[in-house]
Design a protein around this motif. Structure first.
Motif, PDB file in Angstrom:
ATOM      1  N   GLU A 189       0.835  -1.206   0.000  1.00 42.66           N
ATOM      2  CA  GLU A 189       0.000   0.000   0.000  1.00 42.66           C
ATOM      3  C   GLU A 189       0.867   1.252   0.000  1.00 42.66           C
ATOM      4  O   GLU A 189       2.025   1.227   0.415  1.00 42.66           O
ATOM      5  CB  GLU A 189      -0.900   0.027   1.241  1.00 42.66           C
ATOM      6  N   TYR A 190       0.283   2.364  -0.447  1.00 43.77           N
ATOM      7  CA  TYR A 190       0.980   3.648  -0.429  1.00 43.77           C
ATOM      8  C   TYR A 190       0.006   4.745  -0.018  1.00 43.77           C
ATOM      9  O   TYR A 190      -1.221   4.603  -0.149  1.00 43.77           O
ATOM     10  CB  TYR A 190       1.589   3.969  -1.800  1.00 43.77           C
ATOM     11  N   SER A 191       0.560   5.835   0.479  1.00 38.53           N
ATOM     12  CA  SER A 191      -0.258   6.974   0.896  1.00 38.53           C
ATOM     13  C   SER A 191       0.458   8.267   0.547  1.00 38.53           C
ATOM     14  O   SER A 191       1.661   8.406   0.780  1.00 38.53           O
ATOM     15  CB  SER A 191      -0.526   6.923   2.400  1.00 38.53           C
TER      16      SER A 191
ATOM     17  N   TRP B  50      -4.893   5.369   2.437  1.00 38.20           N
ATOM     18  CA  TRP B  50      -4.013   4.321   1.927  1.00 38.20           C
ATOM     19  C   TRP B  50      -4.662   3.637   0.738  1.00 38.20           C
ATOM     20  O   TRP B  50      -5.850   3.322   0.770  1.00 38.20           O
ATOM     21  CB  TRP B  50      -3.723   3.287   3.015  1.00 38.20           C
TER      22      TRP B  50
ATOM     23  N   TYR C 161       5.394  10.369  -0.800  1.00 41.62           N
ATOM     24  CA  TYR C 161       4.659   9.149  -0.456  1.00 41.62           C
ATOM     25  C   TYR C 161       5.336   8.380   0.671  1.00 41.62           C
ATOM     26  O   TYR C 161       6.546   8.479   0.887  1.00 41.62           O
ATOM     27  CB  TYR C 161       4.560   8.224  -1.672  1.00 41.62           C
TER      28      TYR C 161
ATOM     29  N   ARG D 178       3.787   0.819   2.910  1.00 38.50           N
ATOM     30  CA  ARG D 178       3.767  -0.211   3.944  1.00 38.50           C
ATOM     31  C   ARG D 178       3.349  -1.533   3.312  1.00 38.50           C
ATOM     32  O   ARG D 178       2.734  -1.551   2.232  1.00 38.50           O
ATOM     33  CB  ARG D 178       2.814   0.169   5.082  1.00 38.50           C
TER      34      ARG D 178
ATOM     35  N   GLU E  80       5.906   1.738   8.408  1.00 43.08           N
ATOM     36  CA  GLU E  80       5.854   2.616   7.238  1.00 43.08           C
ATOM     37  C   GLU E  80       7.265   2.968   6.780  1.00 43.08           C
ATOM     38  O   GLU E  80       8.194   3.091   7.593  1.00 43.08           O
ATOM     39  CB  GLU E  80       5.099   3.907   7.567  1.00 43.08           C
TER      40      GLU E  80
END
Length: 425
Positions: A53-55, A62, A85, A88, A103
């Motif tokens: 996943e990325y945010s 996410w 970015y 995780r 993270e």
């Protein structure tokens, strides 16, 4: 008769999260490669895959780049150029998913340069009709006492530029524009706005410059999708000093360094550009120059006292910009210009406000080394670049700075820009 039976009981469940911090390497402006370590305990059943996943920093959301990754690496694509970015990874077995792993560090994506750099060249003023032949005029970008700025597009290449249309009713007006062109022809540095062309009409002159799409630096750092840390401030101030150091090596003093003249290259970029050389001057160390112009909050004591200026005069302004960026407070601001000028000539300021509680001592030392009344005693831009505070590697903390006061500062500055001229006298 009893028979003793020995049983072993194994409890199965979701696996542990992957161990350690994911390693991120930028592959392109829109993609990164994520690698990670396996889970220390598989939950009693083999790990069947991983969720990556990325945010986008500041978004709090996410998104899954892959829900069934069967290796310990994955190429994440479709990211925004210039975006910041974190990533995780979660482990999965037949019983379910682990907690998300640690993270990653924040990753700054490369920029897709919307402005498309051009080869620097010496610009000579061309006839006005040539401008209409070569460029299409698009939307207005801003206006001021000098005239108006429009986005334009070069017909032949499709490249975007910014065109400043300057009203020229007198020979003196034209001479001022010529001086600015001469100054910009001397400045070939990536942190300084570049000039592409210039044209002359009967009542106006047109300066075609790089198109800077990111807006003012201060407005960028108070945006909802930006989390300002002291390390960010270091990166911004270092770039400002790099650009100013280059100017000073050419014996050019800017004389109007202020937040409105520090721009972000693009909306998501950490790259800055110094703009507006309309007040800049070429300095001859053997010929004292005195001026009576500038922006009240940012001018040094020598201008108010009508004493000779020098390249050191810009360093005072850099100190004020840094003070405001870190705290949102203006160190010498009074209830009116006269009070502000009195505060500047006394050169008194402090770090007692609660806004400085999270600011490092190195940062305060940096400000104190440039906000010095006697210009000869201020650090030069070159010396600033060697200051311990401007080395990002010496500042590993990521304490978030409050921008509430900085937002109020920006609102007040916008009002002042719209209601006041920038002449001191």
């Amino acid at each position: 008769m009893y028979t003793r039976v020995q049983l072993s009981l194994a409890i199965s469940g979701p696996p542990d999260p992957p161990s350690g911090t994911p390693c991120i390497s930028v592959d392109s402006p829109t993609s990164v490669r994520v690698t990670w370590s396996s889970s220390p305990y598989d939950g009693g059943r083999c790990v069947e895959g991983y969720i990556v996943e990325y945010s986008l920093v500041g978004s709090g959301v996410w998104a899954a780049a892959c829900r069934q990754c069967h290796s310990l690496r994955h190429l994440v694509t479709g990211l925004t150029p210039g975006g910041r970015y974190v990533f995780r990874v979660t482990a999965v077995n037949t019983h379910g998913s682990s907690r998300p792993g640690i993270e990653s560090e924040v990753v700054q994506m490369q920029e897709n340069d919307e402005s498309s750099s051009f080869e620097p060249k010496v610009v000579h003023i061309e006839p006005g009709p040539e401008f209409v032949t070569r460029y299409d005029i698009l939307e207005e970008l801003g206006k001021g006492r000098f005239g108006v700025v429009h986005k334009v597009i070069e017909k032949r290449s499709g490249q975007k530029f910014a065109a400043k249309f300057v009203r020229c009713r007198t020979t003196k007006d034209r001479d001022k524009v010529q001086d600015e062109i001469d100054i910009m022809n001397m400045l070939r540095h990536q942190k300084l706005l570049q000039l592409a062309a210039a044209f002359e009409n009967p009542k106006e002159m047109v300066m075609v410059m790089e198109y800077i799409s990111g807006g003012e630096l201060f407005e960028r750092v108070v945006a909802d999708d930006f989390t300002l840390t002291e390390k960010d401030c270091i990166l911004f101030m270092r770039q400002i000093c790099e650009g100013v150091a280059y100017m000073h090596r050419q014996q050019v003093v800017h004389l109007d360094l202020k937040p409105e003249n520090i721009m972000c290259h693009t909306r998501t970029s950490h790259e800055i550009k110094i703009i507006d050389f309309g007040l800049s001057q070429k300095i001859d160390p053997n010929k004292p120059i005195r001026v009576l112009f500038g922006t009240p909050e940012f001018i040094p004591p020598e201008i108010i006292n009508y004493e000779p200026i020098g390249v050191e005069s810009d360093m005072w302004s850099i100190g004020v910009i840094c003070y405001v960026l870190l705290s949102g407070l203006s160190p010498f601001m009074g209830d009116n210009d006269s009070e502000t000028f009195a505060n500047i000539t006394r050169a008194y300021y402090d770090f007692e406000d609660e806004a400085f509680c999270t600011v490092s001592q190195n940062a305060r030392d940096f400000i104190s080394a440039v906000l010095v009344k006697r210009k000869e005693e201020r650090l030069s831009a070159e010396q600033c670049l060697k200051h311990v505070w401007l080395d990002p590697e010496n500042h590993q903390q990521t304490v978030v700075l409050s921008t509430d006061k900085l937002k109020k500062f920006i609102i007040r500055r916008k009002w002042q820009v719209n209601h006041q001229v920038r002449q001191v006298a």
